[in-house]
Design an enzyme around this catalytic site. Structure first.
Site, mmCIF file in Angstrom:
data_model
loop_
_atom_site.group_PDB
_atom_site.id
_atom_site.type_symbol
_atom_site.label_atom_id
_atom_site.label_comp_id
_atom_site.label_asym_id
_atom_site.label_seq_id
_atom_site.Cartn_x
_atom_site.Cartn_y
_atom_site.Cartn_z
ATOM 1 N N GLU A 1 4.005 -10.732 0.344
ATOM 2 C CA GLU A 1 2.579 -10.422 0.302
ATOM 3 C C GLU A 1 2.154 -10.156 -1.137
ATOM 4 O O GLU A 1 2.289 -9.024 -1.632
ATOM 5 C CB GLU A 1 2.285 -9.166 1.138
ATOM 6 C CG GLU A 1 2.637 -9.308 2.594
ATOM 7 C CD GLU A 1 1.847 -8.314 3.444
ATOM 8 O OE1 GLU A 1 1.171 -8.768 4.369
ATOM 9 O OE2 GLU A 1 1.896 -7.111 3.164
ATOM 10 N N SER B 1 -4.681 -11.954 3.094
ATOM 11 C CA SER B 1 -5.887 -12.694 3.469
ATOM 12 C C SER B 1 -5.622 -13.938 4.313
ATOM 13 O O SER B 1 -6.259 -14.967 4.119
ATOM 14 C CB SER B 1 -6.712 -13.038 2.230
ATOM 15 O OG SER B 1 -7.122 -11.854 1.571
ATOM 16 N N GLU C 1 0.841 -1.212 0.000
ATOM 17 C CA GLU C 1 0.000 0.000 0.000
ATOM 18 C C GLU C 1 0.870 1.254 0.000
ATOM 19 O O GLU C 1 0.506 2.274 -0.587
ATOM 20 C CB GLU C 1 -0.961 -0.033 1.207
ATOM 21 C CG GLU C 1 -2.092 -1.030 0.960
ATOM 22 C CD GLU C 1 -2.644 -1.711 2.198
ATOM 23 O OE1 GLU C 1 -2.451 -1.214 3.321
ATOM 24 O OE2 GLU C 1 -3.273 -2.777 2.035
HETATM 25 P P1 PGA Z 1 -4.885 -8.741 4.769
HETATM 26 O O1 PGA Z 1 -3.651 -7.709 4.803
HETATM 27 O O2 PGA Z 1 -4.597 -9.815 5.760
HETATM 28 O O3 PGA Z 1 -6.079 -7.912 5.143
HETATM 29 O O4 PGA Z 1 -4.975 -9.265 3.378
HETATM 30 C C1 PGA Z 1 -2.330 -8.157 4.919
HETATM 31 C C2 PGA Z 1 -1.383 -6.999 4.836
HETATM 32 O O5 PGA Z 1 -1.620 -6.082 4.045
HETATM 33 O O6 PGA Z 1 -0.358 -6.953 5.549
#
Ligand code: PGA
Length: 250
Positions: free
Chosen positions: A168, A214, A98
Site C-alpha cells: 500500500e 484508492s 496509519e
Molecule cells: P483506501 O485505503 O482504499 O481508502 O485508499 C486503503 C487502506 O488504507 O487499506
C-alpha cells in the site's frame, strides 16, 4: 494457483447499527454469486462480535485491524490475539501505514505482532508501502525491502507461507491517487523476488500479495489483471456495499 483475496479495511468507521446495516447489504449482495475471490472484512473492534454472528454460514471471513503481541496483561487499551480469535477473527491487519505513521509503530513492533498472530493461528495481512517522498527520492525498493525483511525476520518457512502481504503506497491511501497497474506490478514483483531470495521460489509463488491505495470499482479490474497482484485491500470503497461488491466481482 495463488489465493485471490479482496479485503475491506473499515478503519474507524461504523458503530454497531451501521455495521449491521453494511454487512447485511454485503451478504445479501454476495448470496448466490459464484465468487472467484475470497472476501474478508476488517471492522472496528467494537463491531467484531456482532458481525461475527451475522457472517455465520456466509463465505465472508472476519479480520481485525490491529492487535498486541503479548498474550495478556497490563496493556491498557490493547487487544490480544486470543480475544480476536474468541470473536471469530481469522485475520488481522498488521503494520498498516496509519499505524506506522500516526501511532509510531516500528518494524520491530510489527514483526512481534506478526509472529504472535501466526503462533495464535491468525493470518496476518502484513502491510508495507513507501511515502511519496521516498518514491520521489527513488528509495521505494529500499524501503519495501527493509519493511519486508524486518517484518518476517523471526518467521520459519512454514510460518511465512501463511502470511498475506499488502502493498500500500502511502501516497495512494485515501488520496484518490492510485498507483498505476504497472507501478503496482513492479513493486509486487520486487516483493516476490525478496521472498525468493530469503526463502525460496515455492514460498514466493505461494504468498498472496494484495494491492491497496484508492482501489475503486473503476480501477480494480486493471490492477487485478496484473500477474503479481493477487487481490486488493480496500479502504474507502468498502464502506459502501455496492462499490465493495463490484470490486469483489471485478
Ligand atoms: P483506501 O485505503 O482504499 O481508502 O485508499 C486503503 C487502506 O488504507 O487499506
Amino acid at each position: 494457483m495463488r489465493r485471490r483475496i479482496i479485503a475491506g479495511n473499515w478503519k474507524m468507521h461504523n458503530n454497531i447499527s451501521e455495521s449491521q446495516n453494511l454487512v447485511s447489504k454485503l451478504v445479501s449482495g454476495l448470496t448466490n454469486q459464484n465468487l472467484i475471490r475470497e472476501v474478508i472484512i476488517c471492522p472496528p473492534f467494537t463491531s467484531l462480535c456482532e458481525i461475527s454472528n451475522l457472517l455465520k454460514d456466509t463465505k465472508v471471513e472476519l479480520g481485525a485491524q490491529n492487535m498486541h503481541f503479548e498474550e495478556k496483561g497490563a496493556f491498557t487499551g490493547e487487544i490480544s490475539s486470543d480475544m480476536l480469535k474468541s470473536v471469530g477473527c481469522k485475520y488481522v491487519i498488521l503494520g498498516h501505514s496509519e499505524r506506522r505513521t500516526i501511532f509510531g509503530e516500528t518494524d520491530e513492533l510489527i514483526s512481534k505482532k506478526i509472529k504472535k498472530a501466526l503462533t495464535s493461528d491468525l493470518t496476518p495481512i502484513f502491510c508495507i508501502g513507501e511515502s511519496l517522498e521516498q518514491r520521489e527520492n527513488g528509495t521505494t525498493n529500499d524501503v519495501i525491502k527493509r519493511q519486508v525483511l524486518e517484518g518476517i525476520k523471526d518467521l520459519t518457512e512454514e510460518e511465512v507461507n501463511k502470511i498475506i502481504i499488502a502493498y500500500e503506497p502511502i501516497w495512494a491511501i485515501g488520496t484518490g491517487k492510485t498507483a498505476t497497474p504497472e507501478q503496482a506490478q513492479e513493486v509486487h514483483k520486487f516483493i516476490r523476488s525478496i521472498l525468493t531470495e530469503t526463502f525460496s521460489e515455492t514460498v514466493s509463488e505461494k504468498i498472496p500479495i494484495l494491492y491497496g491505495g484508492s482501489v475503486k470499482p473503476n480501477n480494480a479490474e486493471d490492477l487485478l489483471a496484473k500477474e503479481d497482484i493477487d487481490g486488493a485491500l480496500v479502504g474507502g470503497a468498502c464502506l459502501e456495499a455496492e462499490s465493495f461488491i463490484s470490486i469483489i466481482k471485478a
